[in-house]
Every structure is written in structure tokens, then in C-alpha cells.
Design a protein around this motif. Structure first.
Motif, PDB file in Angstrom:
ATOM      1  N   CYS A 118      -1.577  -1.491  -4.445  1.00 19.08           N
ATOM      2  CA  CYS A 118      -2.548  -1.161  -3.253  1.00 19.08           C
ATOM      3  C   CYS A 118      -3.860  -1.365  -3.223  1.00 19.08           C
ATOM      4  CB  CYS A 118      -2.598   0.794  -3.334  1.00 19.08           C
ATOM      5  SG  CYS A 118      -3.060   1.433  -1.514  1.00 19.08           S
ATOM      6  N   ASN A 157      -5.354  -0.413   0.078  1.00 16.86           N
ATOM      7  CA  ASN A 157      -5.941   0.598   1.195  1.00 16.86           C
ATOM      8  C   ASN A 157      -5.586   1.927   1.092  1.00 16.86           C
ATOM      9  OD1 ASN A 157      -7.616   1.277   3.270  1.00 16.86           O
ATOM     10  ND2 ASN A 157      -7.399  -0.189   4.573  1.00 16.86           N
ATOM     11  N   LYS A 158      -6.081   2.547  -0.222  1.00 17.23           N
ATOM     12  CA  LYS A 158      -5.066   4.293  -0.412  1.00 17.23           C
ATOM     13  C   LYS A 158      -5.329   4.783   0.413  1.00 17.23           C
ATOM     14  CE  LYS A 158      -4.590   7.402  -4.050  1.00 17.23           C
ATOM     15  NZ  LYS A 158      -5.603   8.031  -3.889  1.00 17.23           N
ATOM     16  N   ASP A 179       0.765  -1.347  -0.085  1.00 13.03           N
ATOM     17  CA  ASP A 179      -0.015   0.034   0.155  1.00 13.03           C
ATOM     18  C   ASP A 179       0.755   1.110  -0.409  1.00 13.03           C
ATOM     19  OD1 ASP A 179      -2.718  -1.476  -0.014  1.00 13.03           O
ATOM     20  OD2 ASP A 179      -1.816  -1.922   2.491  1.00 13.03           O
ATOM     21  N   ALA A 211      -3.737   4.854   3.254  1.00 10.17           N
ATOM     22  CA  ALA A 211      -2.118   4.820   3.573  1.00 10.17           C
ATOM     23  C   ALA A 211      -1.665   5.576   3.359  1.00 10.17           C
ATOM     24  CB  ALA A 211      -2.187   4.025   1.875  1.00 10.17           C
TER      25      ALA A 211
END
Length: 369
Positions: free
Chosen positions: A279, A281-282, A90, A285
Motif C-alpha cells: 500500500c 496511501n494507508k 491500497d 485506504a
């Protein structure tokens, strides 16, 4: 000098809008991929940044987070692993030239800066650089300059000051070279006054000849291994990133006196936080990036890893300056206002595919001889 900072929740990530909700006790996962020795990890009374983020996030949003934190020893290692598609991260923190390559290959996602309000503290000198001209994909984490480290109990001071020390036969068997193609070729090209971003095959071959001439003098080609080898006195000369010099000094043996200098021409670099296209879980992050930019966390990281910070909350902090000391500040922050000029003159740029293939071939030949 390294100490646990008190986390002030309101100041840490004020305005972070990554309000990710879980249900039924769900635990969110954040996969981070970073350089080794490149975050404050709780050792030597430092802040454990990963644990603090997990704790802070749960206390703030009522949702548990598990950060899986992996490390790499070179940009090339990181790129190879990500481009293979075998892993998913991520957040990654590559260097500028590798960021440019990843951007060109659609390996990065644009950031939502509404979730990163602490970006306002990044100095203008570190915005709009070639690898991210529109400030779309990255948030600078650290910056620095490559220099030469030597044991003053072994090396004659009259031999220091230039790249020539890395080729000095008087220290044969005691010299360490980078174990990655771009940095290693860079040392030869800066020494010879060559363009490190050229597409001219003859220039790369000239640099290769210089590396081949150096080979018999080397103790080895290394990356993170340099820490112990220089600190213990196993090697007497090496080239590495300025921030890591101080880590070596912290751990040097009683009979070792490590010193450092910048050659006239050398690599200026920026390492930046960015989100790879794999990624999952942007928003989480982005919240982590914002957390990393908050005053207490950013200072804790800067003090622990000894790298220069582009974050004004760090380099303008009087307590940080005092903790680091005049000598360290002089090496890490030689002149922040002139950084952009030197960076544009000497920094590595992304190479085209044909040149990359050539460099890789020439590097393999260097390693085999």
C-alpha cells in the motif's frame, strides 16, 4: 429494490481522521482490488460507491481523489498478482483463509482503527475469528455460505438437498463446478464428510478421486461465468456463494426458475477489507474502509451485491429488511447468532506450504483429466 440512497455527510464517516492534504491541485490515488460484482456501481439506479467517495472526499477535505478499481475472480488470482510484486494496491477484500495466509507471509499492514470509527458497528460474532484473532488487520465486509443453485424447470426436486446433486448423472453436461482448487475440493470433501483443513495426503487424494469421478458430468469449471450460464439456462446445476444466487435470479430468463439450498455441510466464509503491505496511501485506504461501513453506503452495497452484512447498521435496518424480503433474509441471515459456531466447524483454514503444494498438484491433475 436497488435505489440510490441519500448521502448524509455527517453520518457517513463521522470521526474519520484521515485528513490528507494535497497542494497545488494534487489528486490523491487509491488503488482498490476487489471481487467482481462486489460493490454497488451505479447500475440499475444503485449508488455508485466509488464516485460517491471521490465526491465526498473532495467536498469534505478539499482534495481530489481518483479511485482505480480493479477486480479478480478468485482468492488465488488475487494472491498470485499481489505476491508477484508486479502491482501495488491500497485495499483488497480477500476471503478468510487467504487473509490468514497473507498475514502469515507478512503481506498485510495493521490497521489504525482511530481512522475507522465505524468499526464499532461490526457484530461481535465476526470479531476475533481465526484469520485475525486480535482484530489487527481486517474489517469484515460480507459473510456467507456456499450452496447449490439449480433450475427447477430441469431438476427434479427429489434430487435436491445434498451435494449429491452435483454428481447426479441425470444432469450430465449441465453441472458447473468451481474453477478454483480450494472451493472445488471443498465440495467433494463436504460431500464425503472429510476435513477440509486436513494435512493428510490420503484424504486429499480421496477428494481428488471424487472430483475425477465428477469430471465427465460437468459442463465446465467456472467462476464469474456462472452468472450468465445459470441465468440463461445454459446450465441447470451449479455451486456458488449464496449472495450471487439472487443476482442470477434478477437476470434469469423467462424459461428459467432458479432455486437454492444449503447442503448439511458446507463452507461458511467471511470476506474482509484489509491493506496489503504494498500500500502507498494507508490513511486514505482506512478512510475508504470507514466510508464503506457508513449506513447509507453499507446498505447500498448489501442491497446491490445481495451478500449478508456483519454490519449492524445494515442487518438491523427495518427498511433494508423490507427491501430484501423475507425469503432473501431467510437465506442470507439464517441465524446470525450461530454463525461463529458453524464457521468454526466448517470454514476453510490456511494450509501449510506442503499441503498447499499437494492440493495444487492434485488440482492440476483434475483439470487435465
Amino acid at each position: 429494490m436497488k435505489k440510490i440512497a441519500t448521502l448524509l455527510l455527517c453520518a457517513l464517516v463521522l470521526g474519520c481522521f484521515a485528513l490528507l492534504s494535497g497542494c497545488g491541485g494534487e489528486t490523491l490515488t487509491l488503488n482498490v482490488y476487489n471481487w467482481g460484482e462486489y460493490i454497488s456501481d451505479g447500475s440499475e439506479d444503485s449508488m455508485d460507491v466509488v464516485s460517491e467517495f471521490e465526491r465526498w472526499y473532495e467536498e469534505t477535505y478539499g482534495v481530489k481523489v481518483k479511485v482505480n478499481y480493479d477486480t479478480y475472480d478468485s482468492n488465488e488470482t488475487m494472491y498470485s498478482k499481489l505476491s508477484s510484486g508486479a502491482v501495488s494496491y491500497d485495499l483488497v477484500i480477500p476471503s478468510d483463509y487467504m487473509i490468514a495466509r497473507m498475514r502469515e507471509e507478512d503481506m498485510l499492514l495493521p490497521l489504525n482503527f482511530d481512522n475507522i470509527p465505524n468499526y464499532q458497528y461490526i457484530a461481535d460474532s465476526f470479531r476475533g475469528l481465526y484469520y485475525d484473532p486480535e482484530n489487527t488487520y481486517t474489517v469484515p465486509y460480507t459473510y456467507g455460505v456456499v450452496g447449490i443453485i439449480y433450475n427447477a424447470n430441469v431438476v427434479d426436486e427429489s434430487d435436491t438437498g445434498s451435494w449429491d446433486l452435483m454428481w447426479n448423472e441425470a444432469y450430465s453436461g449441465q453441472i458447473l463446478q468451481f474453477n478454483n482448487s480450494r472451493d472445488a475440493f471443498g465440495t467433494a470433501m463436504y460431500k464425503l464428510g472429510l476435513d477440509v483443513n486436513t494435512t493428510d495426503r490420503a484424504v486429499w487424494e480421496q477428494a481428488q478421486a471424487e472430483l475425477l469421478r465428477q469430471n465427465p458430468l460437468l459442463k465446465g469449471k467456472v467462476m464469474d461465468e456462472i452468472y450468465n450460464m445459470m441465468a440463461s439456462g445454459e446450465a441447470a446445476v451449479g455451486t456458488y456463494y449464496a449472495g450471487d444466487y439472487f443476482t442470477m435470479v434478477d437476470n434469469q430468463a423467462d424459461n428459467v426458475d432458479l432455486q437454492f439450498y444449503y447442503p448439511e455441510r458446507t463452507n461458511y466464509f467471511v470476506d474482509a477489507m484489509c491493506i496489503p503491505s504494498c500500500c502507498k496511501n494507508k490513511e486514505l485506504a482506512e478512510c475508504f474502509i470507514n466510508f464503506m461501513l457508513s449506513r447509507e453506503v453499507a446498505i447500498a452495497n448489501a442491497e446491490y451485491i445481495w451478500y449478508a452484512s456483519p454490519n449492524a447498521l445494515v442487518y438491523e435496518d427495518a427498511a433494508y429488511q423490507e427491501d430484501m424480503g423475507e425469503d432473501a433474509m431467510a437465506i442470507l441471515y439464517p441465524d446470525i447468532e450461530s454463525f461463529r459456531d458453524n464457521y468454526n466447524r466448517y470454514a476453510f483454514r490456511s494450509l501449510d506450504a506442503e499441503t498447499l503444494a499437494l492440493v495444487n498438484t492434485l488440482w492440476e491433475e483434475v483439470k487435465l483429466n
